[in-house]
Design a protein around this motif. Structure first.
Motif, PDB file in Angstrom:
ATOM      1  N   MET A   1       4.644   3.708   2.711  1.00 40.92           N
ATOM      2  CA  MET A   1       4.615   2.719   1.852  1.00 40.92           C
ATOM      3  C   MET A   1       4.765   1.566   2.751  1.00 40.92           C
ATOM      4  O   MET A   1       5.338   1.350   3.860  1.00 40.92           O
ATOM      5  CB  MET A   1       5.811   2.269   0.859  1.00 40.92           C
ATOM      6  CG  MET A   1       5.815   1.284   0.019  1.00 40.92           C
ATOM      7  SD  MET A   1       7.250   1.101  -0.782  1.00 40.92           S
ATOM      8  CE  MET A   1       6.764   0.101  -2.182  1.00 40.92           C
TER       9      MET A   1
ATOM     10  N   ARG B   1       0.872  -1.111  -0.072  1.00 37.54           N
ATOM     11  CA  ARG B   1       0.083   0.147  -0.017  1.00 37.54           C
ATOM     12  C   ARG B   1       0.899   1.135  -0.089  1.00 37.54           C
ATOM     13  O   ARG B   1       1.839   1.266   0.847  1.00 37.54           O
ATOM     14  CB  ARG B   1      -0.888   0.036   1.268  1.00 37.54           C
ATOM     15  CG  ARG B   1      -2.098  -1.151   1.226  1.00 37.54           C
ATOM     16  CD  ARG B   1      -2.687  -1.157   2.678  1.00 37.54           C
ATOM     17  NE  ARG B   1      -2.076  -1.627   3.554  1.00 37.54           N
ATOM     18  CZ  ARG B   1      -1.792  -2.665   4.037  1.00 37.54           C
ATOM     19  NH1 ARG B   1      -2.287  -3.772   3.383  1.00 37.54           N
ATOM     20  NH2 ARG B   1      -1.068  -3.128   5.100  1.00 37.54           N
ATOM     21  N   THR B   2       0.453   2.305  -1.119  1.00 40.84           N
ATOM     22  CA  THR B   2       1.330   3.274  -1.059  1.00 40.84           C
ATOM     23  C   THR B   2       0.351   4.658  -0.956  1.00 40.84           C
ATOM     24  O   THR B   2      -0.740   4.512  -1.260  1.00 40.84           O
ATOM     25  CB  THR B   2       2.271   3.391  -2.141  1.00 40.84           C
ATOM     26  OG1 THR B   2       1.461   4.022  -3.314  1.00 40.84           O
ATOM     27  CG2 THR B   2       3.129   2.186  -2.549  1.00 40.84           C
ATOM     28  N   THR B   3       1.136   5.695  -0.560  1.00 37.56           N
ATOM     29  CA  THR B   3       0.143   6.824  -0.368  1.00 37.56           C
ATOM     30  C   THR B   3       1.242   8.163  -0.572  1.00 37.56           C
ATOM     31  O   THR B   3       2.130   8.119   0.012  1.00 37.56           O
ATOM     32  CB  THR B   3      -0.832   7.086   0.754  1.00 37.56           C
ATOM     33  OG1 THR B   3      -1.595   8.301   0.680  1.00 37.56           O
ATOM     34  CG2 THR B   3       0.181   7.263   2.113  1.00 37.56           C
TER      35      THR B   3
ATOM     36  N   LEU C   1       2.147  10.532  -8.513  1.00 32.62           N
ATOM     37  CA  LEU C   1       2.157   8.992  -7.939  1.00 32.62           C
ATOM     38  C   LEU C   1       3.336   8.341  -8.798  1.00 32.62           C
ATOM     39  O   LEU C   1       3.645   7.073  -8.308  1.00 32.62           O
ATOM     40  CB  LEU C   1       0.769   8.511  -8.409  1.00 32.62           C
ATOM     41  CG  LEU C   1      -0.271   8.654  -7.427  1.00 32.62           C
ATOM     42  CD1 LEU C   1      -1.573   8.399  -7.629  1.00 32.62           C
ATOM     43  CD2 LEU C   1       0.099   8.474  -6.047  1.00 32.62           C
TER      44      LEU C   1
ATOM     45  N   ASP D   1       5.677   6.874  -6.415  1.00 31.41           N
ATOM     46  CA  ASP D   1       5.229   5.637  -5.839  1.00 31.41           C
ATOM     47  C   ASP D   1       5.396   4.544  -6.561  1.00 31.41           C
ATOM     48  O   ASP D   1       5.740   3.440  -6.339  1.00 31.41           O
ATOM     49  CB  ASP D   1       3.643   5.874  -5.283  1.00 31.41           C
ATOM     50  CG  ASP D   1       3.392   7.011  -4.420  1.00 31.41           C
ATOM     51  OD1 ASP D   1       3.349   6.781  -3.151  1.00 31.41           O
ATOM     52  OD2 ASP D   1       3.355   8.250  -4.722  1.00 31.41           O
TER      53      ASP D   1
ATOM     54  N   VAL E   1       7.555   0.972  -5.999  1.00 32.73           N
ATOM     55  CA  VAL E   1       6.860  -0.136  -5.978  1.00 32.73           C
ATOM     56  C   VAL E   1       7.978  -1.123  -6.591  1.00 32.73           C
ATOM     57  O   VAL E   1       8.159  -2.298  -6.253  1.00 32.73           O
ATOM     58  CB  VAL E   1       5.562  -0.209  -6.875  1.00 32.73           C
ATOM     59  CG1 VAL E   1       5.221  -1.592  -7.122  1.00 32.73           C
ATOM     60  CG2 VAL E   1       4.570   0.359  -5.699  1.00 32.73           C
TER      61      VAL E   1
ATOM     62  N   SER F   1      -2.291   2.045  -4.542  1.00 28.85           N
ATOM     63  CA  SER F   1      -1.533   3.499  -4.621  1.00 28.85           C
ATOM     64  C   SER F   1      -2.647   4.619  -4.482  1.00 28.85           C
ATOM     65  O   SER F   1      -3.396   4.504  -5.472  1.00 28.85           O
ATOM     66  CB  SER F   1      -0.720   3.599  -5.836  1.00 28.85           C
ATOM     67  OG  SER F   1       0.276   2.661  -5.751  1.00 28.85           O
TER      68      SER F   1
END
Length: 334
Positions: free
Chosen positions: A237, A145-147, A170, A173, A177, A223
């Motif tokens: 993350m 999970r990413t933000t 993003l 991110d 990943v 994401s």
């Protein structure tokens, strides 16, 4: 060593100061479309200001750092590479995938040296997460999970030329990943909302977005990103495996509060923005570029790596527009 830095706005000023502090960076030649701004920064750092960008290429430098607006990146990368100069460039290479591919093909044909600015690769938390994943300490990875959440929207002028939330924000991110897991994204499904400030609807962008990515080993990734996180700047993350799970970006400045009676207290001084949150990482990526120019280290993020993250962002934008799953193989590649 003499380094020419082009673009002395917010990120350019930050990079110039980092290079000025570096013991092996030598002297700095600064240029900007606003010569007065370059001169003020040069005076502050003890550097030399060029009357225009042209002088960076005619006065003689050993490397070029590109920090100008996005629409100038491609031309300056190509010019530097044609002149045999190693170049560091803030992402993106170009405003869209087609032009990015064209630039990278020329860089490769000429054997040029191009490092792209994906600073999270130099963040201690992300590096530690990468080691835990690669060592097998988490067991089989099943969920990521990413933000990335900005505290407030940028200006309308910035949004208009940003390329959108996936490409501008993003994309970092997506780079993480790949870099942390060592896996490639095979398909995406994305959605976005422009229900926030009207500037997003006016510029054809979204203020909040989500994407579900599938990696080639079956790991699932969610994401999320927003420009409207009033609590502060939040970049995290989370990586969950069959044996353990960890999180980057979770500390006493993370702008999130627990509703549990015995949970941790809210941050008293939450992160305010990316330059503050990632200051050490930005400095480290410039130090890596200096080593690259001196022939003392590898390229930590070349054009192919940057392209891989961009293709994921492009796939997400296509998925959002067409409301469908998009396979990465649908997009052009080198």
């Amino acid at each position: 060593m003499r380094i020419g830095l082009i673009g002395t706005g917010r990120i350019g000023s930050f990079h110039a100061a980092a290079l000025a502090r570096h013991p092996d960076a030598g002297s700095l030649l600064l240029a900007d479309v606003d010569p007065a701004r370059a001169a003020r920064l040069a005076d502050r750092l003890g550097a030399t200001a060029a009357p225009s960008v042209e002088q960076v290429f005619t006065w003689g430098v050993d490397a070029v750092v590109v920090c100008c607006s996005t629409d100038g990146h491609a031309e300056l990368i190509v010019r530097a590479v044609r002149g045999g100069l190693p170049v560091f460039c803030e992402k993106p290479v170009a405003p869209d995938l087609t032009r990015t591919l064209g630039v990278l093909r020329e860089v490769m044909a000429l054997g040029g040296v191009l490092q792209l600015g994906f600073m999270r690769r130099f963040d201690e938390g992300y590096a530690a997460a990468r080691e835990l994943v690669r060592s097998g300490a988490l067991g089989r990875l099943h969920t990521v999970r990413t933000t990335t959440a900005d505290p407030s929207p940028p200006t309308a002028a910035y949004l208009a030329g940003s390329g959108g939330l996936y490409r501008d924000c993003l994309v970092h991110d997506f780079d993480m990943v790949r870099w942390v897991t060592g896996q490639e994204v095979t398909e995406v499904y994305a959605a976005g909302s422009d229900a926030g400030p009207s500037v997003f609807r006016e510029t054809g962008d979204v203020d909040t977005a989500v994407a579900v990515l599938t990696l080639d080993d079956g790991t699932l990734v969610s994401s999320t990103g927003t420009r409207c996180n009033g609590a502060g700047y939040d970049v995290r993350m989370e990586l969950a495996g069959e044996r353990d799970q960890v999180s980057t970006g979770l500390d006493d400045r993370t702008p999130i509060a627990s509703t549990e009676p015995h949970g941790p207290p809210p941050a008293s001084k939450p992160w305010t923005g990316f330059l503050e949150r990632f200051a050490p990482a930005y400095e480290a990526e410039l130090a890596a570029f200096v080593r690259l120019v001196r022939g003392e280290g590898p390229n930590p993020c070349d054009g192919r790596e940057a392209l891989a993250a961009l293709r994921i962002a492009e796939a997400c934008e296509l998925s959002r527009r067409e409301r469908r799953r998009v396979w990465l193989e649908e997009l052009p590649d080198l």
